[in-house]
Design a protein around this motif. Structure first.
Motif, PDB file in Angstrom:
ATOM      1  N   THR A  92       0.833  -1.205   0.000  1.00  0.00           N
ATOM      2  CA  THR A  92       0.000   0.000   0.000  1.00  0.00           C
ATOM      3  C   THR A  92       0.863   1.248   0.000  1.00  0.00           C
ATOM      4  O   THR A  92       1.950   1.280   0.591  1.00  0.00           O
ATOM      5  CB  THR A  92      -0.945   0.036   1.213  1.00  0.00           C
ATOM      6  OG1 THR A  92      -0.184   0.169   2.403  1.00  0.00           O
ATOM      7  CG2 THR A  92      -1.802  -1.211   1.281  1.00  0.00           C
ATOM      8  N   GLU A  94       0.486   5.648   0.357  1.00  0.00           N
ATOM      9  CA  GLU A  94      -0.329   6.833   0.610  1.00  0.00           C
ATOM     10  C   GLU A  94      -0.033   7.870  -0.462  1.00  0.00           C
ATOM     11  O   GLU A  94       1.110   8.020  -0.897  1.00  0.00           O
ATOM     12  CB  GLU A  94      -0.023   7.410   1.991  1.00  0.00           C
ATOM     13  CG  GLU A  94      -0.899   8.598   2.339  1.00  0.00           C
ATOM     14  CD  GLU A  94      -0.684   9.110   3.752  1.00  0.00           C
ATOM     15  OE1 GLU A  94      -1.425  10.048   4.131  1.00  0.00           O
ATOM     16  OE2 GLU A  94       0.204   8.603   4.466  1.00  0.00           O
ATOM     17  N   THR A 128      -2.500  -1.213  -3.608  1.00  0.00           N
ATOM     18  CA  THR A 128      -3.462  -0.284  -3.018  1.00  0.00           C
ATOM     19  C   THR A 128      -2.841   1.095  -2.878  1.00  0.00           C
ATOM     20  O   THR A 128      -1.683   1.224  -2.463  1.00  0.00           O
ATOM     21  CB  THR A 128      -3.904  -0.776  -1.620  1.00  0.00           C
ATOM     22  OG1 THR A 128      -4.472  -2.073  -1.755  1.00  0.00           O
ATOM     23  CG2 THR A 128      -4.914   0.165  -0.983  1.00  0.00           C
ATOM     24  N   TYR A 130      -3.972   4.887  -1.109  1.00  0.00           N
ATOM     25  CA  TYR A 130      -4.980   5.466  -0.220  1.00  0.00           C
ATOM     26  C   TYR A 130      -4.600   6.888   0.161  1.00  0.00           C
ATOM     27  O   TYR A 130      -3.451   7.317   0.001  1.00  0.00           O
ATOM     28  CB  TYR A 130      -5.155   4.607   1.043  1.00  0.00           C
ATOM     29  CG  TYR A 130      -3.993   4.705   1.997  1.00  0.00           C
ATOM     30  CD1 TYR A 130      -3.988   5.642   3.033  1.00  0.00           C
ATOM     31  CD2 TYR A 130      -2.893   3.872   1.877  1.00  0.00           C
ATOM     32  CE1 TYR A 130      -2.919   5.749   3.902  1.00  0.00           C
ATOM     33  CE2 TYR A 130      -1.826   3.967   2.733  1.00  0.00           C
ATOM     34  CZ  TYR A 130      -1.837   4.903   3.756  1.00  0.00           C
ATOM     35  OH  TYR A 130      -0.766   5.006   4.611  1.00  0.00           O
ATOM     36  N   GLY A 166      -9.573   4.924  -0.640  1.00  0.00           N
ATOM     37  CA  GLY A 166      -8.581   4.093  -1.292  1.00  0.00           C
ATOM     38  C   GLY A 166      -9.077   3.498  -2.584  1.00  0.00           C
ATOM     39  O   GLY A 166     -10.269   3.543  -2.912  1.00  0.00           O
ATOM     40  N   THR A 168      -7.868  -0.023  -5.179  1.00  0.00           N
ATOM     41  CA  THR A 168      -6.981  -1.162  -5.378  1.00  0.00           C
ATOM     42  C   THR A 168      -6.842  -1.430  -6.869  1.00  0.00           C
ATOM     43  O   THR A 168      -7.716  -1.075  -7.661  1.00  0.00           O
ATOM     44  CB  THR A 168      -7.512  -2.423  -4.666  1.00  0.00           C
ATOM     45  OG1 THR A 168      -8.819  -2.694  -5.134  1.00  0.00           O
ATOM     46  CG2 THR A 168      -7.520  -2.242  -3.157  1.00  0.00           C
TER      47      THR A 168
END
Length: 175
Positions: A92, A94, A128, A130, A166, A168
Motif C-alpha cells: 500500500t 499513501e 493499493t 490510499y 482508497g 486497489t
C-alpha cells in the motif's frame, strides 16, 4: 485512465498536465524562498514547503515513485504538487496532493491523482493507494471520489475527524 507513461522518461503526461519529479534544486528554491519564472504566482503553497523540508529525511520521495510537481501543459507553470509516500508498506502507498488556489476548480487534482495512482500500480508489489482526509475538507473528498477512490470505513481510519479513501489495482497481479 488517460495518462501516458513513457519507459524512457519519468514525466507522467495527462491531457492537460505534466507530473514531473522534483529536483533537489527546486526543493531548495522552495525552502529558500526563490521564485523561478516557471512557477505559478501562488506556488509554492504551505504543504509544498512542508514536503520540500522532508526530502532530506526521505530521499526516496525524490525518486521515480515519489513526489512530483503538477505542471500545466499549456503554459508550463508549476501549479501544485502530488506525491506517493514511498516506500510501500505491505503493498500500500499513501498519496497526497495540492493545487494552488489560483488553479483550483479546474479538475487538475483529480486528473493528477488518477495518473499518479495508475503509475503507482506499475511498482512491484503495489496493489493499493490510499489517502487519509479530514471530513472537514469536502473539496479534497471530491478530488478522491472523482479520481475513483472509495471511502473505506474500517479500523484503519486515522481518527473520528479523518476518513480513509482508497483504490486497489483492478489488473491481475503483474508484478
Amino acid at each position: 485512465m488517460s495518462s501516458s507513461i513513457s519507459p524512457t522518461d519519468t514525466d507522467l503526461i495527462t491531457g492537460r498536465l505534466i507530473l514531473r519529479t522534483w529536483t533537489t534544486d527546486e526543493a531548495d528554491a522552495v525552502l529558500n524562498g526563490a521564485r523561478p519564472a516557471h512557477w505559478a504566482e501562488d506556488f509554492p503553497a504551505e504543504g509544498d514547503h512542508v514536503i520540500a523540508g522532508l526530502f532530506a529525511e526521505h530521499p526516496a520521495w525524490l525518486g521515480e515513485y515519489g513526489h512530483r510537481q503538477i505542471i500545466e501543459r499549456a503554459g508550463g507553470l508549476v501549479v501544485g504538487a502530488i506525491g506517493l509516500f514511498w516506500p510501500p508498506g505491505d503493498g500500500t502507498l499513501e498519496i497526497g496532493y495540492g493545487v494552488v488556489a489560483s488553479r483550483r476548480g479546474r479538475g487538475y487534482a483529480p486528473e493528477a491523482t488518477r495518473a499518479l495512482t495508475e503509475f503507482a500500480f506499475t511498482a512491484p508489489g503495489v496493489h493499493t493507494v490510499y489517502a487519509d482526509v479530514e471530513l472537514s475538507n469536502p473539496p479534497s473528498i471530491r478530488v478522491l471520489e472523482k479520481a475513483g477512490f472509495q471511502r473505506w470505513d474500517s479500523g484503519e481510519n486515522t481518527g473520528e475527524d479523518t476518513v480513509r479513501y482508497g483504490v486497489t489495482s483492478s489488473a491481475p497481479d503483474r508484478r
